[in-house]
Design a protein around this motif. Structure first.
Motif, PDB file in Angstrom:
ATOM      1  N   LYS A 190       0.815  -1.227   0.000  1.00 16.62           N
ATOM      2  CA  LYS A 190       0.000   0.000   0.000  1.00 16.62           C
ATOM      3  C   LYS A 190       0.846   1.273   0.000  1.00 16.62           C
ATOM      4  O   LYS A 190       0.315   2.376  -0.163  1.00 16.62           O
ATOM      5  CB  LYS A 190      -0.933   0.017   1.214  1.00 16.62           C
ATOM      6  N   TRP A 191       2.159   1.133   0.215  1.00 18.75           N
ATOM      7  CA  TRP A 191       3.026   2.318   0.223  1.00 18.75           C
ATOM      8  C   TRP A 191       3.586   2.553  -1.170  1.00 18.75           C
ATOM      9  O   TRP A 191       3.823   1.608  -1.909  1.00 18.75           O
ATOM     10  CB  TRP A 191       4.185   2.137   1.217  1.00 18.75           C
ATOM     11  N   PRO A 192       3.790   3.809  -1.558  1.00 18.05           N
ATOM     12  CA  PRO A 192       3.621   5.040  -0.774  1.00 18.05           C
ATOM     13  C   PRO A 192       2.218   5.653  -0.859  1.00 18.05           C
ATOM     14  O   PRO A 192       1.982   6.710  -0.279  1.00 18.05           O
ATOM     15  CB  PRO A 192       4.633   5.984  -1.421  1.00 18.05           C
ATOM     16  N   GLU A 193       1.282   4.986  -1.556  1.00 17.57           N
ATOM     17  CA  GLU A 193      -0.035   5.589  -1.767  1.00 17.57           C
ATOM     18  C   GLU A 193      -0.759   5.864  -0.450  1.00 17.57           C
ATOM     19  O   GLU A 193      -1.500   6.844  -0.335  1.00 17.57           O
ATOM     20  CB  GLU A 193      -0.889   4.677  -2.651  1.00 17.57           C
ATOM     21  N   HIS A 194      -0.554   4.999   0.550  1.00 18.87           N
ATOM     22  CA  HIS A 194      -1.263   5.165   1.822  1.00 18.87           C
ATOM     23  C   HIS A 194      -0.902   6.483   2.501  1.00 18.87           C
ATOM     24  O   HIS A 194      -1.711   7.037   3.255  1.00 18.87           O
ATOM     25  CB  HIS A 194      -0.943   3.988   2.743  1.00 18.87           C
ATOM     26  N   SER A 195       0.286   6.988   2.242  1.00 21.45           N
ATOM     27  CA  SER A 195       0.683   8.265   2.846  1.00 21.45           C
ATOM     28  C   SER A 195      -0.181   9.415   2.326  1.00 21.45           C
ATOM     29  O   SER A 195      -0.366  10.423   3.021  1.00 21.45           O
ATOM     30  CB  SER A 195       2.159   8.560   2.575  1.00 21.45           C
ATOM     31  N   LYS A 196      -0.727   9.272   1.126  1.00 19.88           N
ATOM     32  CA  LYS A 196      -1.592  10.326   0.580  1.00 19.88           C
ATOM     33  C   LYS A 196      -2.867  10.470   1.404  1.00 19.88           C
ATOM     34  O   LYS A 196      -3.417  11.578   1.520  1.00 19.88           O
ATOM     35  CB  LYS A 196      -1.935  10.029  -0.885  1.00 19.88           C
ATOM     36  N   ASP A 197      -3.346   9.361   1.980  1.00 23.15           N
ATOM     37  CA  ASP A 197      -4.529   9.442   2.829  1.00 23.15           C
ATOM     38  C   ASP A 197      -4.235  10.249   4.093  1.00 23.15           C
ATOM     39  O   ASP A 197      -5.074  11.029   4.557  1.00 23.15           O
ATOM     40  CB  ASP A 197      -5.009   8.043   3.210  1.00 23.15           C
ATOM     41  N   LEU A 198      -3.034  10.058   4.650  1.00 24.39           N
ATOM     42  CA  LEU A 198      -2.645  10.842   5.822  1.00 24.39           C
ATOM     43  C   LEU A 198      -2.497  12.314   5.456  1.00 24.39           C
ATOM     44  O   LEU A 198      -2.930  13.188   6.206  1.00 24.39           O
ATOM     45  CB  LEU A 198      -1.338  10.309   6.408  1.00 24.39           C
ATOM     46  N   GLU A 199      -1.904  12.577   4.317  1.00 27.19           N
ATOM     47  CA  GLU A 199      -1.752  13.962   3.868  1.00 27.19           C
ATOM     48  C   GLU A 199      -3.105  14.653   3.756  1.00 27.19           C
ATOM     49  O   GLU A 199      -3.293  15.770   4.261  1.00 27.19           O
ATOM     50  CB  GLU A 199      -1.030  13.993   2.530  1.00 27.19           C
ATOM     51  N   LYS A 200      -4.073  13.983   3.140  1.00 27.85           N
ATOM     52  CA  LYS A 200      -5.401  14.565   2.969  1.00 27.85           C
ATOM     53  C   LYS A 200      -6.088  14.782   4.320  1.00 27.85           C
ATOM     54  O   LYS A 200      -6.767  15.792   4.528  1.00 27.85           O
ATOM     55  CB  LYS A 200      -6.255  13.666   2.083  1.00 27.85           C
ATOM     56  N   LEU A 201      -5.916  13.832   5.237  1.00 32.03           N
ATOM     57  CA  LEU A 201      -6.527  13.960   6.558  1.00 32.03           C
ATOM     58  C   LEU A 201      -5.971  15.164   7.307  1.00 32.03           C
ATOM     59  O   LEU A 201      -6.726  15.961   7.876  1.00 32.03           O
ATOM     60  CB  LEU A 201      -6.280  12.680   7.353  1.00 32.03           C
TER      61      LEU A 201
END
Length: 269
Positions: A190-201
């Protein structure tokens, strides 16, 4: 520590914040303390005034061994952190597990530059399915801000920022700065795409509250429970009160970075 201090409005100013994206190894108290101090040494060289660390930085997140390894707050672990704050002259926001009687809490503290414990937050959204017995829950009514030399500071922990009602409690308290230790994990694919969810949050919550937000993740691997083998991806974020991303930490690597962050002027919302 249900304390609320609302003083006079902070004039426009800036603060130097160190994003301390460290490796955390489950149950490795001494090694994790060494990595914390290494990060503080780097933060000190960068003239940081506040250092922000991840969730459960002493014993590792969702680690069942914390049920017998964790200390009270105040206690041995928080006392060691106080000594480090005083040694380096840096305020510290950090996540650490807390034992109180038969209860284990996923907590975070804020220490001032003299090592004084100013604030403690107990995580409310504890994801009980990940550990047996699970963390005990903090209370939504204890969400608050603390008056510091840098202005009003709020501390939440990771999944607490998922919950709209918790953000709604914080918004009218008008924090000048929001500090959030994270344990942002996913399967390796899931990395690095999962970090985009944290960025958006982080962008969303900073914009909703109208205050700068610092979210610090760790790197390492989960070693217990249903998420065993999941990894933490780093990629910590700093957002302004209008949701603009000022800094992104390294992808799946340790990182210590000092940023000059403007605070003291809230965005209209």
């Amino acid at each position: 520590m249900p304390l609320l201090c609302l003083g006079s409005p902070l004039l426009h100013k800036s603060v130097r914040v160190a994003i301390c994206q460290i490796l955390v190894i489950d149950s490795d108290r001494e090694g994790n303390f060494r990595r914390i101090e290494n990060a503080l040494e780097q933060a000190h060289l960068g003239h940081a005034q506040i250092a922000v660390f991840p969730e459960s930085s002493i014993l590792g997140w969702e680690n069942p061994e914390a049920h017998h390894l964790a200390e009270p707050i105040p206690g041995l672990d928080s006392d060691r952190l106080s000594l480090l704050a005083r040694k380096y002259g840096i305020a510290i926001a950090i996540g650490l597990d807390e034992k109180e009687g038969g209860h284990l809490f996923d907590s975070a503290i804020f220490l001032d530059r003299t090592g004084k414990l100013l604030w403690k937050h107990r995580k409310i959204n504890v994801l009980p399915e990940l550990m047996s017995p699970p963390y005990s829950q903090g209370r939504p009514e204890d969400i608050g801000v603390v008056e510091t030399e840098f202005g009003r500071i709020a501390v939440l922990i990771c999944a607490d920022t998922f919950t709209d009602s918790f953000i709604a409690r914080l918004r009218p308290l008008k924090p000048d700065l929001i500090l959030v230790p994270y344990g942002w994990a996913a399967t390796n694919d899931k990395w690095p795409e999962h970090s985009k969810d944290l960025e958006k949050l982080i962008q969303q919550r900073a914009r909703e509250i109208g205050s700068p937000m610092v979210g610090v993740d760790l790197v390492g691997e989960m070693t217990h429970g249903p998420w065993t083998g999941w990894t933490y991806g780093g990629s910590s974020f700093v957002a302004t009160g209008d949701g603009h991303i000022l800094f992104t930490g390294r992808d799946r690597d340790t990182d210590v970075h000092v940023i000059e962050l403007e605070i003291g002027h809230r965005q209209a919302n």
